[in-house]
Design an enzyme around this catalytic site. Sequence first.
Site, PDB file in Angstrom:
ATOM      1  CD  GLU A  98      76.915   8.911  47.622  1.00 28.16           C
ATOM      2  OE1 GLU A  98      75.617   8.414  46.861  1.00 28.16           O
ATOM      3  OE2 GLU A  98      77.941   8.397  47.036  1.00 28.16           O
ATOM      4  CD  GLU A 168      79.231   2.002  50.782  1.00 28.07           C
ATOM      5  OE1 GLU A 168      79.358   1.370  49.719  1.00 28.07           O
ATOM      6  OE2 GLU A 168      78.659   2.895  51.000  1.00 28.07           O
TER       7      GLU A 168
HETATM    8  C1  PEP Z   1      78.686   3.361  47.132  1.00 24.53           C
HETATM    9  O1  PEP Z   1      78.243   4.635  46.788  1.00 24.53           O
HETATM   10  O2  PEP Z   1      77.986   2.876  47.857  1.00 24.53           O
HETATM   11  C2  PEP Z   1      79.806   3.007  46.344  1.00 24.53           C
HETATM   12  C3  PEP Z   1      80.503   1.965  46.925  1.00 24.53           C
HETATM   13  O3  PEP Z   1      80.013   3.425  45.362  1.00 24.53           O
HETATM   14  P1  PEP Z   1      81.443   3.383  44.371  1.00 24.53           P
HETATM   15  O4  PEP Z   1      81.595   1.639  43.923  1.00 24.53           O
HETATM   16  O5  PEP Z   1      81.286   4.213  43.091  1.00 24.53           O
HETATM   17  O6  PEP Z   1      82.706   3.861  45.167  1.00 24.53           O
END
Ligand code: PEP
Length: 255
Positions: A98, A168
């Site tokens: 983000e 991620e």
């Molecule tokens: C994050 O933003 O680090 C994340 C993993 O979010 P979510 O678990 O909501 O997908």
Amino acid sequence: MQRKPIIAGNWKMNKNAAEGAALVEEIVAAVGQDHAVEVVVCPPFTALESVSSKLESSGVKLGAQNLYPEASGAYTGEISAEMLRHLFASYVILGHSERRAYFAEDDAFINRKVRHAIANQLRPILCVGETLEERDGGKTLEVVRRQLEGGLEGVENGDAPLLVIAYEPVWAIGTGKTATPEMAQEVHAFIRQILAKRFNKTAAGKIRILYGGSMKPSNAAELLAQADIDGGLIGGASLEAKSFFELIQAAKQRS
Ligand code: PEP
């Protein structure tokens, strides 16, 4: 190689100071003195102090979601590592997708933050991961390599044990879509290979690599059963004590 699992909650821009303190009180009560899993909560800056005050006699650790890589000065709106240390933070999330997407953070800037965190006794949780377009274009490993090598430039071998990496996939964050355990393991193993080249095999074997992206109690066990998935960076499911604690319990099976 035994690596202590980590479950880290990224609260993002949720929970004011009072709400954060209430949530962490529940987490601390549920965790008790069980230290099998390293538990980290990362509230927004404004809740760091109230959350920190609830952690004193617990093993739960405090993390921040960002820092600015200068000691002090004219950086309106920014927060220094020293300010975070003063509130007893020990971790800091850096390079979250983000921040890369909405605040145009590039690998060079993230790298300054990583080195600054280490120099100021904060352990970076460095996030890497591909977008859907990049995955569909067969670029996942190339992107992860670039982000990892860029983020870790200049980090000394001796500091490698301080690092935590979070894989991620951007398309899985907050979307309810999760990478399959096999997809995640492939990237985690690749990350460990890069770490072995960048540092050495022993150091790479010690670095925890977390998965993040819609991890929740219903899918955590199979992800956490993978050889190179050492825990989770959790967004949505970290905002309630019950689901967060269930994830801690799932990670305990690994410890
Ligand atoms: C994050 O933003 O680090 C994340 C993993 O979010 P979510 O678990 O909501 O997908």
